[in-house]
Every structure is written in structure tokens, then in C-alpha cells.
Design an enzyme around this catalytic site. Structure first.
Site, mmCIF file in Angstrom:
data_model
loop_
_atom_site.group_PDB
_atom_site.id
_atom_site.type_symbol
_atom_site.label_atom_id
_atom_site.label_comp_id
_atom_site.label_asym_id
_atom_site.label_seq_id
_atom_site.Cartn_x
_atom_site.Cartn_y
_atom_site.Cartn_z
ATOM 1 N N ASP A 1 0.830 -1.211 0.000
ATOM 2 C CA ASP A 1 0.000 0.000 0.000
ATOM 3 C C ASP A 1 0.863 1.261 0.000
ATOM 4 O O ASP A 1 2.078 1.212 0.274
ATOM 5 C CB ASP A 1 -0.912 -0.028 1.241
ATOM 6 C CG ASP A 1 -2.251 0.651 1.006
ATOM 7 O OD1 ASP A 1 -2.339 1.512 0.106
ATOM 8 O OD2 ASP A 1 -3.200 0.339 1.739
ATOM 9 N N ASP B 1 -10.992 1.964 -3.027
ATOM 10 C CA ASP B 1 -11.526 1.668 -1.695
ATOM 11 C C ASP B 1 -13.050 1.700 -1.713
ATOM 12 O O ASP B 1 -13.689 1.305 -0.743
ATOM 13 C CB ASP B 1 -11.016 2.699 -0.673
ATOM 14 C CG ASP B 1 -9.629 2.352 -0.163
ATOM 15 O OD1 ASP B 1 -9.204 1.190 -0.329
ATOM 16 O OD2 ASP B 1 -8.964 3.244 0.392
#
Ligand code: GLA
Length: 708
Positions: free
Chosen positions: A458, A526
Site C-alpha cells: 500500500d 476503496d
């Protein structure tokens, strides 16, 4: 295939359907001739023999015609190359030689130039791999001077310039968005002047994917010429598209967000730009996407064609930072029961990471949460027949971490200035070899210490205070950080070939052809709202294939601001358009929901080879509140995913006209046994039976025989 003509000063590169041609004038001007359908060398020679534009004061004879417009001379377009040394800017080059070589999987053309004032060697590279039409272009810049010569400052070093012919109209397609709303498609007329997209953030960014497509305004999903370009870079970048006064278009693209200076080359040093790939297709936007997908699957993405990505479970939305070994075990058992093949523990397993305020940088299991390390959980997950994955964010630190306390100088910062925090974190400077060595040691130890099969990598904030105290030319960090990331990922992949990697950056903040050369899939967004996802996936599919597009089924109401309530059916069919994952809190799913989910996962596994490796046809875009659908075709099989947002006035939805089928064959619906005729599916279409709000269906058909 590369053919040479025009006294060895003209080259024609031809792929399956298209050709690209260029030539050198007697004054060493490298001019573009053609980018379109296949042509012969004689055609290119005829183009080269045509007179140039009439001489006029105020008009450049070169603008819009050059393969690589440099700064200076009779040019007014945006230069692809801007170099400064000892106060002298601009480039004047002499042609040195052209080389065509067979790389084993396609021909490469290298054209070498030299600027004697700057001692600058410039090599333009062109490569077209066998069996496709994607032309890969990049540039190498080398300081050829002697020790003691002034260094060369690369103010701008684009990868390539693309020239498109004069047309009455041009239309630009590109992808835009923000966090939670990435890769949405914009399509607008290109008026005279310049349109610039890019990122000033140090990573690819949620705002744009580095891709553009241009058409004359008439292309549809199924027909028409489309020119498209995509950049293979995961840092700041810029693509500038200019419609010139004569109706031609030039697009330049490369690393970095401005012209303020990017790299300093000392004598003997060189810089190779990333690839800026281009593709000409006819057959509309659909054919363009299919050609990009095929090229990425064959040439870019690790694993090669034919490798299925597993169905994963990710614990993030279920647990956020409240992670415990016991709870991960129960989730793993529930996930295995659904048929999940890869179990991923997200954030919160390491250091003092019980919230987003601490622990980033300390890549050892939290001793309170995993007293024996990750090994026991990984073993249990393997015992359940799944692979085991973890989340990491190696380029970041929380100020509240052991790493930052030990090495506050390792983060990007300007001396004496504030260190801006986003999500309570700072960015490590991966341009520094000591930072990369440290991360290599930590991650190698982690991957060697427990049986880990998968890493979600990430990157949760952009660059802001991008300083590098003590370095003689700190702005090189914008490029060197990304090169450091690539080096680290490449080294980890080589040392741990069994480990797959996912690129994530707060969802889709780092999706590009550069990172896809080193990762197996990407986290698309997301935003897991299954309806919003259709538009995000529609945009994503313009360039990238389903095989890398991770998509999760999460809880309803959705955690995104929309709080949308939807059926498991709708959520599954939405996520089945890519690499299926499940990201909900399975402990809160009823037995009936889990049984239904099990059936959807089983169905996904049956259609997976077609979805992940087939050819994509976008049957209807997710516009408005109507019916949208995609179709995948692979060999004898085809899969249709259809979604209805909202029905009105009781009107039945129109049938879906399928593509890529044999009109002379019959196709059996593998769920119902119903047999359809190919000609009917292609012309009248497939009736979906969808009705109401948020309905969805999957059709899996297989060719049975030819109609007698
Ligand atoms: C980012 C990712 C999420 C999750 C969190 C964890 O936002 O996109 O999927 O991993 O970080 O902090």
C-alpha cells in the site's frame, strides 16, 4: 516487422493491423510519416517525398511533424526534451546511426543522435512485439563528455511524442477521479490548444490514469479509428495533448510534473525514460481495449497468460485496526467455507499499529496480537487449503514508530521546515540506498520468516515536503524514489518467486503500466459500492484487463458514504467482472447468506478463465440508471454479466446483442440448458429478464455445434 527504405533513412514498423513510419531528412530532422492502417515501404516513401508546409513567417516548418521535438530552433510546440548545461539550453542533434535488432519476441529500432555542444547522446527506441500493434517507445539520454565536463541538467525528459494527422475534429478520452471514485471515463471534444493531465504527487494518483485515447469524434465501442497512448510510470507524470492550428495533434508524455529540473547527468551517466506506448486500432474503443489487454497479459504483467488469480478474502472492512489472531482464525474458517483461495490479513498486525497513529515502519508482528509471530496463523490458513497474504506499506512511517525514532533523517523533508502529515504518516526517501537496504532486509526477513504467499503493498499518502537534505540535486528524488521502489520490488520478487504482489494506494492511487510490470493485480478502489464500481470498472477496462482488477464483495449497507443497500447477487455479479474477492464481515453474514456466497464463488470459479483471460466486449456502458453489461469471449465459451440499476414504467429492458460469437453456431446456457442460435444472439440479442432495482445476472454459454 521493421522495413527500411528511403536510402536507409526511412523505417516502417508493422504489427498485425497497423503501421508506423518515420524518416530522416537530409538535415537530420526526424519526421513522422504515418500512424494508422498497414502501409508498404513504397507508401511511406511517397509520403516522405511530399513537399513540407509552405514557408510562412511565424509558422514553424517542424511543429507537429517531428518524432521527438527538442527545445530550441524553429519550434513552438511543447518540447519533449529540455536540457541545460553551463547556462546553455536547447538541443541541436546530428544523426549517428540506426540499428534494427531482433529481440527474439519482436523487432526493435534504435536511432542514435548526438548533440556535440552538450555532449549528449540521445537514443530513440521503438519496439513492436510479434502478434500485436502496441508500439513501445522510450528514450535513453547519455552524457558522453569527459570527466570534468559540466553536468547536464534534464529539465524535461519525456519518453516520446506522438503525432496524429490533421482532422476536422478530434475527441479526447481520458480517466479521471479522486479517492473512492477513480478511473471514470471522460470523453470530450479537443479544441485548439493544450490539455494536460498528470500527477504532481509522487505517485500515479487517483486523479488520472496515465492513458489517453483520441478519435475523430465518430468512433463507437464497435467501430472507428482510435489512437491511444499509455505511460509506464508510477511517480509524478505528465501527458500534454495539443491540437495544433492545422488540425493535427501532438501528445508528449513522460516522468515528472513540471520543467523545473528532474535529473543531473554527470559525464558517463545515462537516464532511460519509461515506456510511453502507443496503439492505433480500427474497430472502435472496444478493439483498442482488447489490444491493450492482450499486450499487457502477454508482455507486461508477471505470470504470463493463462495464470488464474485466486479468489481472496481481505479482513480490512471487517476489522479495521481491531485485529487479533483468534478473530483472524475465525474469519479464515468462514472464508474457507465459502471457497476462498487466498486469505489476506490487512493493516494492524505489526508494531504498535492499533490505530493509524502508530507503528508504520515497524514490520514485525505485534507481540500482543501474534505472540508466536505470523507462522501459526499462516499454517492454519494453509491447513484450510488457502494461500496466506499480508498487508504492508513499506514506503511510509508514523512519527510514532521505532523506525522514525531511530532515523528521522530517512523521511522526505526540507531542513528547518514542517513535515506535513497525512493520515499521521511521513514518506520515506527510497532514493536513499540505506533506506532501500533497510526495507529489503526487513521485508526479506518477513517473507522468509513465515509462509507468506501474497503481499498487498500500500501507499497511503502523496509526496508533499519532497526534500532530501544533504543531496547535491535533491529534486532527483521524484524520479529516484520510484526507481528505488521498482528496484526493491524486483529484488523481492526475484528472491521470493512464489509470492504474488498487489499494488494499492488508498485504492487506485498507483495503477499504471510501470507498477503492473512488477505486481500481479491492483486494488481498484476503496469504494466497494457495487453500483459505483460499475463506472469505475468501465473506465479501468479501457486500458487494463480484468485479470488485474481486484473487486470485493462487502457488506450491505455499504461502508462508503452512499450507504447503499444491495443484494448479495448484485454485489457478487459486480465484483465478478474482475478478480473476485470478499471483504465483508463474514461473522455477521447469516448461514443463508454464506450458502448463497458459496454458490457465487463456485460459479465465479467456473467462469473465471473466461473473465480473466477472455476478450472483453463492453455491451452497454453504466450510464444513467439503465441496463449495463459486459461480455467475455474465450474459445468456445462466453460469459455475460448484466446489471440493471433501476427499472421504470414496467418496461422490459432491451436484449443484449452479443459480440464475438459464431453466427452459424448454437450456444448452450450452461445453467439452464437452453440453446440459443449465434445469429440470434448477435442480432436480436439475449433477453436478460432483469427487472426492478439493482438486479443482476450471469450468463455462461458454450458453443455446442454448427447449425446444420
Ligand atoms: C488503504 C487501502 C485499504 C486498507 C487500508 C489499511 O486505505 O486502500 O484497502 O488496506 O489502507 O490501512
Amino acid at each position: 516487422m521493421i522495413e527500411i527504405g528511403g536510402n536507409d533513412r526511412l523505417w516502417v514498423l508493422s504489427g498485425r493491423r497497423g503501421s508506423y513510419a518515420l524518416h530522416l531528412t537530409d538535415h537530420d530532422e526526424l519526421l513522422h510519416l504515418h500512424w494508422g492502417p498497414r502501409i508498404a515501404v513504397a507508401d511511406a516513401e511517397a509520403l516522405a517525398a511530399e513537399p513540407g508546409p509552405p514557408e510562412r513567417g511565424f509558422e514553424s516548418p517542424l511543429d507537429g511533424r517531428e518524432e521527438f521535438p527538442v527545445e530550441g530552433g524553429p519550434r513552438f510546440v511543447r518540447p519533449a526534451l529540455s536540457v541545460r548545461a553551463a547556462g546553455v539550453r536547447g538541443t541541436e542533434w546530428r544523426f549517428q546511426h540506426g540499428v534494427v535488432s531482433d529481440s527474439g519476441f519482436g523487432d526493435e529500432l534504435r536511432l542514435r543522435f548526438h548533440d556535440p555542444v552538450h555532449h549528449l547522446g540521445i537514443t530513440l527506441h521503438y519496439r513492436m512485439r510479434d502478434g500485436g500493434d502496441v508500439l513501445e517507445r522510450w528514450t535513453t539520454l547519455a552524457h558522453t563528455g569527459a570527466a570534468g565536463d559540466d553536468p547536464l541538467e534534464l529539465l524535461r525528459a519525456d519518453s516520446a511524442a506522438w503525432s496524429l494527422p490533421a482532422r476536422d475534429r478530434w475527441r479526447l478520452s481520458h480517466l479521471y477521479g479522486r479517492w473512492g471514485a477513480e478511473s471514470r471515463l471522460a470523453r470530450t471534444g479537443l479544441t485548439p490548444g493544450e490539455k494536460v493531465i498528470g500527477s504532481r504527487r509522487g505517485h500515479t494518483g487517483h486523479q488520472h490514469l496515465p492513458w489517453i485515447a483520441l478519435d475523430g469524434g465518430e468512433a463507437t465501442e464497435e467501430s472507428g479509428e482510435v489512437h491511444s497512448c499509455a505511460l509506464a510510470w508510477s511517480g509524478s507524470w505528465r501527458i500534454a495533448v495539443q491540437r495544433l492550428s492545422d488540425g493535427a495533434v501532438q501528445a508528449v508524455g513522460g516522468v515528472g510534473h513540471d520543467d523545473a529540473g528532474q535529473l543531473l547527468l554527470a559525464p558517463g551517466e545515462s537516464f532511460t525514460t519509461p515506456v510511453f506506448a502507443g496503439l492505433w486500432t480500427d474497430g472502435g474503443f472496444g478493439a483498442a481495449s482488447r489490444a491493450w489487454h492482450a499486450w499487457q497479459l502477454a508482455q507486461v504483467i508477471p505470470g504470463g497468460p493463462g495464470v488464474d488469480r485466486p479468489v481472496l478474502y481481505n479482513s480490512w472492512e471487517a476489522t479495521e485496526f481491531e485485529v487479533s489472531e483468534e478473530q483472524q482464525r475465525s474469519l479464515a474458517h468462514l472464508a474457507a467455507g465459502l471457497g476462498v483461495e487466498l486469505f489476506v490479513v490487512d493493516d494492524g498486525w505489526f508494531g504498535a499499529r492499533t490505530s493509524d497513529r502508530a507503528g508504520l515502519g515497524d514490520w514485525t508482528p505485534n507481540p500482543d496480537r501474534f505472540p508466536q509471530g505470523l507462522g501459526p496463523l499462516a499454517d492454519e490458513v494453509h491447513g484450510l487449503g488457502m494461500r496466506f497474504g499480508i498487508w504492508v506499506e513499506p514506503e511510509m512511517v508514523n512519527p510514532d514508530s521505532d523506525l522514525y525514532r531511530a532515523h528521522p533523517e530517512w523521511v522526505q523533508h526540507h531542513p528547518g521546515r514542517a513535515r506535513t502529515e497525512f493520515r499521521n504518516q511521513l514518506v520515506l526517501n527510497l532514493a536513499r540506498p540505506d533506506v532501500r537496504d533497510h526495507l529489503w532486509e526487513r521485508l526479506d526477513t518477513l517473507l522468509s520468516g513465515a509462509p507468506i504467499d501474497y503481499v498487498k503493498w500500500d501507499f497511503n499518502r502523496s509526496f508533499s515536503d519532497a526534500g532530501w537534505p544533504g543531496d547535491a540535486y535533491p529534486q532527483r528524488m521524484w524520479i529516484e524514489h520510484v526507481r528505488g521502489l521498482y528496484e526493491l520490488l524486483g529484488r523481492l520478487r526475484a528472491a521470493h518467486p512464489g509470492v504474488a504482489f498487489e499494488s494499492c494506494s488508498g485504492g487506485g492511487g498507483r495503477i499504471d503500466l510501470g507498477i503492473l510490470g512488477l505486481t500481479d493485480q491492483v486494488w481498484t478502489s476503496d469504494n466497494t459500492d457495487p453500483l459505483d464500481r460499475l463506472a469505475i470498472q468501465h473506465g479501468f477496462s479501457q486500458l487494463h484487463p480484468a485479470r488485474v482488477m481486484a473487486a470485493w464483495v462487502t457488506d450491505s449497507p455499504n461502508a462508503m458514504g452512499n450507504a447503499r443497500v444491495s443484494s448479495l447477487r448484485f454485489r457478487f455479479v459486480s465484483a465478478m467482472a474482475g478478480v473476485l474477492g470478499i471483504g465483508g464481515d463474514l461473522t455477521r453474514w447469516s448461514e443463508a447468506e454464506r450458502a448463497e456466497a458459496r454458490d457465487w464463488v463456485a460459479l465465479y470459479k467456473r467462469v473465471r478463465p473466461v473473465v480473466q483471460h477472455g476478450e472483453l466486449y463492453r455491451l452497454r456502458p453504466p450510464d444513467g440508471d439503465g441496463l449495463s453489461a459486459v461480455q467475455y469471449v474465450r474459445g468456445e465459451e462466453t460469459v455475460v454479466l448484466a446489471w440493471l440499476h433501476a427499472q421504470h414504467y414496467g418496461e422490459p429492458r432491451p436484449p443484449l446483442r452479443l459480440r464475438g460469437l459464431d453466427p452459424g453456431a448454437r450456444y448452450e446456457d450452461l445453467a439452464t440448458g437452453e440453446v440459443h442460435r449465434g445469429a440470434v444472439l448477435g442480432h436480436r440479442g439475449l433477453r436478460t429478464g432483469l427487472c426492478g432495482d439493482l438486479d443482476a445476472a450471469v450468463f455462461h454459454l458454450r458453443k455446442t455445434d454448427r447449425v446444420g
